[in-house]
Design a protein around this motif. Structure first.
Motif, PDB file in Angstrom:
ATOM      1  N   SER A 130       0.807  -1.210   0.000  1.00  0.00           N
ATOM      2  CA  SER A 130       0.000   0.000   0.000  1.00  0.00           C
ATOM      3  C   SER A 130       0.842   1.263   0.000  1.00  0.00           C
ATOM      4  O   SER A 130       0.365   2.323  -0.364  1.00  0.00           O
ATOM      5  CB  SER A 130      -0.938   0.016   1.208  1.00  0.00           C
ATOM      6  N   ILE A 131       2.093   1.185   0.421  1.00  0.00           N
ATOM      7  CA  ILE A 131       2.909   2.397   0.475  1.00  0.00           C
ATOM      8  C   ILE A 131       4.001   2.407  -0.558  1.00  0.00           C
ATOM      9  O   ILE A 131       4.534   3.459  -0.886  1.00  0.00           O
ATOM     10  CB  ILE A 131       3.561   2.580   1.865  1.00  0.00           C
ATOM     11  N   PHE A 132       4.333   1.245  -1.066  1.00  0.00           N
ATOM     12  CA  PHE A 132       5.536   1.158  -1.888  1.00  0.00           C
ATOM     13  C   PHE A 132       5.461   2.074  -3.093  1.00  0.00           C
ATOM     14  O   PHE A 132       6.444   2.693  -3.479  1.00  0.00           O
ATOM     15  CB  PHE A 132       5.770  -0.290  -2.312  1.00  0.00           C
ATOM     16  N   THR A 133       4.284   2.156  -3.689  1.00  0.00           N
ATOM     17  CA  THR A 133       4.139   2.946  -4.909  1.00  0.00           C
ATOM     18  C   THR A 133       4.304   4.440  -4.649  1.00  0.00           C
ATOM     19  O   THR A 133       4.764   5.180  -5.521  1.00  0.00           O
ATOM     20  CB  THR A 133       2.750   2.701  -5.526  1.00  0.00           C
ATOM     21  N   PHE A 134       3.944   4.882  -3.448  1.00  0.00           N
ATOM     22  CA  PHE A 134       3.887   6.313  -3.170  1.00  0.00           C
ATOM     23  C   PHE A 134       5.028   6.833  -2.319  1.00  0.00           C
ATOM     24  O   PHE A 134       5.170   8.030  -2.133  1.00  0.00           O
ATOM     25  CB  PHE A 134       2.568   6.639  -2.466  1.00  0.00           C
ATOM     26  N   ALA A 135       5.840   5.941  -1.782  1.00  0.00           N
ATOM     27  CA  ALA A 135       6.844   6.367  -0.828  1.00  0.00           C
ATOM     28  C   ALA A 135       8.193   6.613  -1.481  1.00  0.00           C
ATOM     29  O   ALA A 135       8.551   5.957  -2.450  1.00  0.00           O
ATOM     30  CB  ALA A 135       6.999   5.309   0.255  1.00  0.00           C
ATOM     31  N   ALA A 136       8.912   7.556  -0.913  1.00  0.00           N
ATOM     32  CA  ALA A 136      10.326   7.715  -1.199  1.00  0.00           C
ATOM     33  C   ALA A 136      11.068   6.791  -0.242  1.00  0.00           C
ATOM     34  O   ALA A 136      10.943   6.927   0.975  1.00  0.00           O
ATOM     35  CB  ALA A 136      10.756   9.151  -0.984  1.00  0.00           C
TER      36      ALA A 136
ATOM     37  N   VAL B 190      23.505  -0.227  13.002  1.00  0.00           N
ATOM     38  CA  VAL B 190      22.182  -0.781  12.722  1.00  0.00           C
ATOM     39  C   VAL B 190      21.645  -0.032  11.499  1.00  0.00           C
ATOM     40  O   VAL B 190      21.621   1.206  11.493  1.00  0.00           O
ATOM     41  CB  VAL B 190      21.230  -0.641  13.911  1.00  0.00           C
ATOM     42  N   TYR B 191      21.221  -0.775  10.515  1.00  0.00           N
ATOM     43  CA  TYR B 191      20.729  -0.189   9.272  1.00  0.00           C
ATOM     44  C   TYR B 191      19.205  -0.258   9.250  1.00  0.00           C
ATOM     45  O   TYR B 191      18.621  -1.310   9.519  1.00  0.00           O
ATOM     46  CB  TYR B 191      21.313  -0.919   8.068  1.00  0.00           C
ATOM     47  N   TYR B 192      18.588   0.871   8.907  1.00  0.00           N
ATOM     48  CA  TYR B 192      17.135   0.996   8.916  1.00  0.00           C
ATOM     49  C   TYR B 192      16.612   1.350   7.531  1.00  0.00           C
ATOM     50  O   TYR B 192      17.166   2.219   6.840  1.00  0.00           O
ATOM     51  CB  TYR B 192      16.693   2.100   9.869  1.00  0.00           C
ATOM     52  N   CYS B 193      15.528   0.720   7.169  1.00  0.00           N
ATOM     53  CA  CYS B 193      14.804   1.082   5.955  1.00  0.00           C
ATOM     54  C   CYS B 193      13.781   2.166   6.313  1.00  0.00           C
ATOM     55  O   CYS B 193      13.191   2.135   7.400  1.00  0.00           O
ATOM     56  CB  CYS B 193      14.097  -0.163   5.440  1.00  0.00           C
ATOM     57  N   ASN B 194      13.596   3.106   5.403  1.00  0.00           N
ATOM     58  CA  ASN B 194      12.670   4.208   5.631  1.00  0.00           C
ATOM     59  C   ASN B 194      11.776   4.403   4.421  1.00  0.00           C
ATOM     60  O   ASN B 194      12.240   4.306   3.279  1.00  0.00           O
ATOM     61  CB  ASN B 194      13.448   5.486   5.916  1.00  0.00           C
ATOM     62  N   ALA B 195      10.500   4.683   4.689  1.00  0.00           N
ATOM     63  CA  ALA B 195       9.544   5.009   3.626  1.00  0.00           C
ATOM     64  C   ALA B 195       8.813   6.274   4.048  1.00  0.00           C
ATOM     65  O   ALA B 195       8.211   6.313   5.117  1.00  0.00           O
ATOM     66  CB  ALA B 195       8.557   3.872   3.424  1.00  0.00           C
ATOM     67  N   ARG B 196       8.854   7.279   3.217  1.00  0.00           N
ATOM     68  CA  ARG B 196       8.242   8.547   3.609  1.00  0.00           C
ATOM     69  C   ARG B 196       7.548   9.215   2.438  1.00  0.00           C
ATOM     70  O   ARG B 196       7.852   8.970   1.277  1.00  0.00           O
ATOM     71  CB  ARG B 196       9.282   9.487   4.196  1.00  0.00           C
ATOM     72  N   SER B 197       6.578  10.027   2.815  1.00  0.00           N
ATOM     73  CA  SER B 197       5.917  10.891   1.852  1.00  0.00           C
ATOM     74  C   SER B 197       5.527  12.158   2.614  1.00  0.00           C
ATOM     75  O   SER B 197       5.963  12.358   3.754  1.00  0.00           O
ATOM     76  CB  SER B 197       4.685  10.203   1.263  1.00  0.00           C
ATOM     77  N   THR B 198       4.697  12.975   2.013  1.00  0.00           N
ATOM     78  CA  THR B 198       4.251  14.189   2.706  1.00  0.00           C
ATOM     79  C   THR B 198       3.303  13.858   3.851  1.00  0.00           C
ATOM     80  O   THR B 198       3.071  14.694   4.723  1.00  0.00           O
ATOM     81  CB  THR B 198       3.564  15.139   1.727  1.00  0.00           C
ATOM     82  N   THR B 199       2.757  12.633   3.850  1.00  0.00           N
ATOM     83  CA  THR B 199       1.765  12.285   4.870  1.00  0.00           C
ATOM     84  C   THR B 199       2.203  11.183   5.811  1.00  0.00           C
ATOM     85  O   THR B 199       1.501  10.896   6.783  1.00  0.00           O
ATOM     86  CB  THR B 199       0.443  11.871   4.203  1.00  0.00           C
ATOM     87  N   PHE B 200       3.305  10.527   5.577  1.00  0.00           N
ATOM     88  CA  PHE B 200       3.753   9.479   6.489  1.00  0.00           C
ATOM     89  C   PHE B 200       5.263   9.345   6.473  1.00  0.00           C
ATOM     90  O   PHE B 200       5.952   9.825   5.566  1.00  0.00           O
ATOM     91  CB  PHE B 200       3.085   8.128   6.155  1.00  0.00           C
ATOM     92  N   ASN B 201       5.780   8.687   7.519  1.00  0.00           N
ATOM     93  CA  ASN B 201       7.213   8.454   7.666  1.00  0.00           C
ATOM     94  C   ASN B 201       7.374   7.178   8.486  1.00  0.00           C
ATOM     95  O   ASN B 201       7.150   7.176   9.697  1.00  0.00           O
ATOM     96  CB  ASN B 201       7.872   9.635   8.372  1.00  0.00           C
ATOM     97  N   TYR B 202       7.714   6.066   7.833  1.00  0.00           N
ATOM     98  CA  TYR B 202       7.789   4.773   8.493  1.00  0.00           C
ATOM     99  C   TYR B 202       9.221   4.255   8.531  1.00  0.00           C
ATOM    100  O   TYR B 202      10.000   4.489   7.612  1.00  0.00           O
ATOM    101  CB  TYR B 202       6.903   3.751   7.773  1.00  0.00           C
ATOM    102  N   TRP B 203       9.497   3.503   9.604  1.00  0.00           N
ATOM    103  CA  TRP B 203      10.807   2.891   9.788  1.00  0.00           C
ATOM    104  C   TRP B 203      10.665   1.391   9.987  1.00  0.00           C
ATOM    105  O   TRP B 203       9.713   0.933  10.600  1.00  0.00           O
ATOM    106  CB  TRP B 203      11.508   3.484  11.009  1.00  0.00           C
ATOM    107  N   GLY B 204      11.659   0.661   9.510  1.00  0.00           N
ATOM    108  CA  GLY B 204      11.744  -0.748   9.827  1.00  0.00           C
ATOM    109  C   GLY B 204      12.363  -0.945  11.193  1.00  0.00           C
ATOM    110  O   GLY B 204      12.725   0.023  11.888  1.00  0.00           O
ATOM    111  N   GLN B 205      12.502  -2.200  11.589  1.00  0.00           N
ATOM    112  CA  GLN B 205      13.010  -2.513  12.926  1.00  0.00           C
ATOM    113  C   GLN B 205      14.532  -2.462  12.995  1.00  0.00           C
ATOM    114  O   GLN B 205      15.100  -2.436  14.088  1.00  0.00           O
ATOM    115  CB  GLN B 205      12.526  -3.921  13.349  1.00  0.00           C
TER     116      GLN B 205
END
Length: 110
Positions: free
Chosen positions: A27-33, A87-102
């Motif tokens: 759901s986020i992959f298409t829209f996230a940086a 520790v390396y973290y994956c990040n997905a962000r847009s103007t409306t969200f900002n998510y991090w992996g573990q």
């Protein structure tokens, strides 16, 4: 529920290679940086690679890529150095969200 799941970390000798993977919710992959960050002990989290920028310390050694059909982002790390330990973290962000992996631990040591 949005999820970013990293894998591929581990212990490697100096000069070695690792490939990190980050599987993202469709759901986020298409829209996230998408990007990769790292945090070493006692230091702030820093950007390692995005699709528009690399940290100076990893240019020429690390490569970020993605496979849209798998909703996955990769970080190929070559010529690893002890200072890449973090520790390396994956990040997905847009103007409306900002998510991090573990996070996934990368240790470069002989």
């Amino acid at each position: 529920q949005v999820q970013l799941v990293e894998s591929g970390g581990g212990l490697v000798q100096p000069g070695g290679s690792l490939r990190l993977s980050c599987a993202a919710s469709g759901s986020i992959f298409t829209f996230a940086a998408m990007g990769w960050y790292r945090q070493a002990p006692g230091k702030q989290r820093e950007l390692v690679a995005s699709f528009t920028n690399y940290a100076d310390s990893v240019k020429g050694r690390f490569t970020i890529s993605r496979v849209n059909a798998k909703n996955t982002v990769y970080l190929q790390m070559n010529s690893l150095k002890p200072e890449d330990t973090a520790v390396y973290y994956c990040n997905a962000r847009s103007t409306t969200f900002n998510y991090w992996g573990q996070g996934t631990q990368v240790t470069v040591s002989s």
